[in-house]
Design an enzyme around this catalytic site. Structure first.
Site, PDB file in Angstrom:
ATOM      1  N   GLU A  48       0.683  -1.399  -0.038  1.00  0.00           N
ATOM      2  CA  GLU A  48       0.461  -0.414   0.455  1.00  0.00           C
ATOM      3  C   GLU A  48       0.226   1.307   0.205  1.00  0.00           C
ATOM      4  O   GLU A  48       2.033   1.407   0.923  1.00  0.00           O
ATOM      5  CB  GLU A  48      -0.927  -0.173   1.403  1.00  0.00           C
ATOM      6  CG  GLU A  48      -1.794  -0.786   1.373  1.00  0.00           C
ATOM      7  CD  GLU A  48      -3.059  -0.981   0.292  1.00  0.00           C
ATOM      8  OE1 GLU A  48      -3.471  -0.151  -0.822  1.00  0.00           O
ATOM      9  OE2 GLU A  48      -3.970  -1.765  -0.006  1.00  0.00           O
ATOM     10  N   TYR A  76       7.664  -5.575 -11.503  1.00  0.00           N
ATOM     11  CA  TYR A  76       7.193  -6.669 -12.737  1.00  0.00           C
ATOM     12  C   TYR A  76       7.849  -6.838 -13.684  1.00  0.00           C
ATOM     13  O   TYR A  76       8.735  -4.735 -14.128  1.00  0.00           O
ATOM     14  CB  TYR A  76       5.216  -6.418 -13.206  1.00  0.00           C
ATOM     15  CG  TYR A  76       4.544  -7.353 -12.442  1.00  0.00           C
ATOM     16  CD1 TYR A  76       4.892  -8.125 -12.521  1.00  0.00           C
ATOM     17  CD2 TYR A  76       3.932  -5.625 -11.198  1.00  0.00           C
ATOM     18  CE1 TYR A  76       2.943  -8.299 -11.241  1.00  0.00           C
ATOM     19  CE2 TYR A  76       2.989  -6.425 -10.780  1.00  0.00           C
ATOM     20  CZ  TYR A  76       2.444  -7.955 -10.724  1.00  0.00           C
ATOM     21  OH  TYR A  76       1.681  -8.164  -9.747  1.00  0.00           O
ATOM     22  N   TYR A 115      -6.152   3.216 -21.785  1.00  0.00           N
ATOM     23  CA  TYR A 115      -6.838   3.278 -19.540  1.00  0.00           C
ATOM     24  C   TYR A 115      -6.381   4.127 -19.357  1.00  0.00           C
ATOM     25  O   TYR A 115      -5.416   4.192 -19.312  1.00  0.00           O
ATOM     26  CB  TYR A 115      -6.024   1.931 -20.084  1.00  0.00           C
ATOM     27  CG  TYR A 115      -6.363   1.289 -18.632  1.00  0.00           C
ATOM     28  CD1 TYR A 115      -7.982   0.506 -18.387  1.00  0.00           C
ATOM     29  CD2 TYR A 115      -6.066   1.696 -18.069  1.00  0.00           C
ATOM     30  CE1 TYR A 115      -8.114   0.283 -17.272  1.00  0.00           C
ATOM     31  CE2 TYR A 115      -6.339   0.889 -16.463  1.00  0.00           C
ATOM     32  CZ  TYR A 115      -7.222   0.663 -16.272  1.00  0.00           C
ATOM     33  OH  TYR A 115      -7.804   0.112 -15.211  1.00  0.00           O
TER      34      TYR A 115
END
Length: 381
Positions: free
Chosen positions: A151, A182, A258
């Site tokens: 978070e 990633y 997006y």
């Protein structure tokens, strides 16, 4: 004479035994209190002594033939003390090997192995405010504790007593001991042709959290202004229905753009909201830290930053222009010729698999002993 000599020898042996036990007790206490268990601090144990301490503190009440960890005696043990979000989320350790080619440790949640574990992973949100669900016995001197939190500082509640308790940090930040990312890797051979997925939507946004109390209000405000100038296709709880996991990537790949809007803005806080469209073949429009920060993780021509435009109206004009210019739009995919990216898993809670596997890989490669001080001061900086 013989009887007196025997009695004297017996008493001498008795005294020697008492002295030996007493000295042994002192030695045990010195070893036991090598670190200070106060709930918030401990002293450094040199890493070259850790194997000795580990051997001396290994429990003997479990038969080696029946302990699962003994099937991998050469691997360090990583104990997951609290699973992220919910104890119902667990995964088979073989997933680390299958998904991320990581097989460097023995991963377990068996608390009976606490005294033997080389590292213990604590998920921040799973730690009780009074710290009552932390281990209540002293920490083995060789053991490292890992603070696990994905978070942002805005959504992280500090808990008194944790400031100086950990050895390693596992977060999204680049300056963490274990930084969750990633992968983007340079291709050995560049691709000649890049296939852009077929598009039937212009702008999309998957969003569920719209609560102003979590720091997400800034992105809602920007969206409210943007939609005045361009149509935005909404999916998720904001649209009244959560998108199915199997529809996540197919739906995202059908969108030209997006809205990769983070729920709060902090250094390095660039999440799966960015990774998702990048891997799906969609151009992210990002709202988060400055462009320079994004470019430390991804090519600058792979995304559009809202800060590149004075207002939402001009951003909308740019997107509409790109919709009419296929050549200009295709340039946002040029980076794919040279760089590949690993997709995150869209199923709820599976984003925790990668960081846990990375922790496993880290402890198998790094044996040095560290301490974390002023945890929350660092994290909010």
């Amino acid at each position: 004479m013989l009887s007196g000599f025997t009695m004297t020898s017996w008493r001498m042996r008795q005294y020697l035994l008492i002295i030996t036990v007493w000295l042994g007790g002192i030695g045990t206490c010195m070893l036991f209190f090598q670190y200070n268990w106060s709930g918030c601090s401990f002293q450094t144990v040199p890493s070259d002594l850790a194997p000795v301490f580990r051997q001396s503190t290994t429990t003997s009440d479990t038969s080696p033939s029946t302990t699962p960890a003994d099937s991998h005696p050469e691997k360090p043990i990583l104990l997951v003390w609290v699973w992220p979000e919910t104890d119902s989320f667990k995964f088979d350790p073989v997933e680390c090997k299958r998904r991320h080619d990581i097989d460097g440790c023995f991963l377990t949640d068996d608390r009976d192995l606490y005294n033997r574990s080389d590292a213990v992973l604590f998920y921040h949100k799973g730690i009780k405010k009074d710290l009552s669900n932390l281990p209540q016995t002293p920490r083995p001197p060789f053991q490292r504790w890992i603070w696990f939190n994905l978070e942002s500082p805005t959504n992280t509640r500090p808990k008194a007593g944790l400031e100086n308790l950990f050895n390693l940090t596992l977060t999204y930040r680049r300056d963490s001991d274990i930084s969750v990312r990633y992968e983007m890797t340079v291709r050995k051979r560049p691709f000649e042709n890049i296939v852009i997925p077929k598009k039937d939507k212009l702008v999309c946004w998957f969003v569920s959290n719209t609560s102003p109390g979590t720091g997400a209000w800034a992105r809602i405000q920007y969206y409210e202004e943007l939609k005045k100038h361009i149509q935005v296709n909404i999916f998720g709880n904001m649209a009244g229905q959560r998108l199915k996991d199997e529809d996540y990537y197919p739906t995202m790949s059908s969108c030209k753009f997006y809205l990769s809007f983070e729920n709060s803005i902090h250094k390095d806080y660039i999440t799966e909201k960015f990774n998702g469209p990048i891997t799906a073949g969609t151009v992210p429009v990002v709202l988060g830290p400055p462009r320079e920060n994004y470019e430390q993780f991804a090519p600058g021509n792979s995304f559009i930053h809202v800060n590149d435009f004075p207002n939402a109206s001009l951003l909308a004009q740019h997107l509409l222009q790109l919709d009419k210019d296929n050549e200009a739009y295709s340039h946002y995919f040029d980076w794919r010729k040279h760089i590949s990216v690993v997709p995150h898993y869209s199923i709820w809670n599976e984003e925790f698999i990668l960081p846990i596997c990375q922790a496993c890989d880290y402890i198998s490669r790094h044996k040095e002993y560290k301490q974390v001080h002023d945890l929350f001061k660092w994290y909010s900086s």
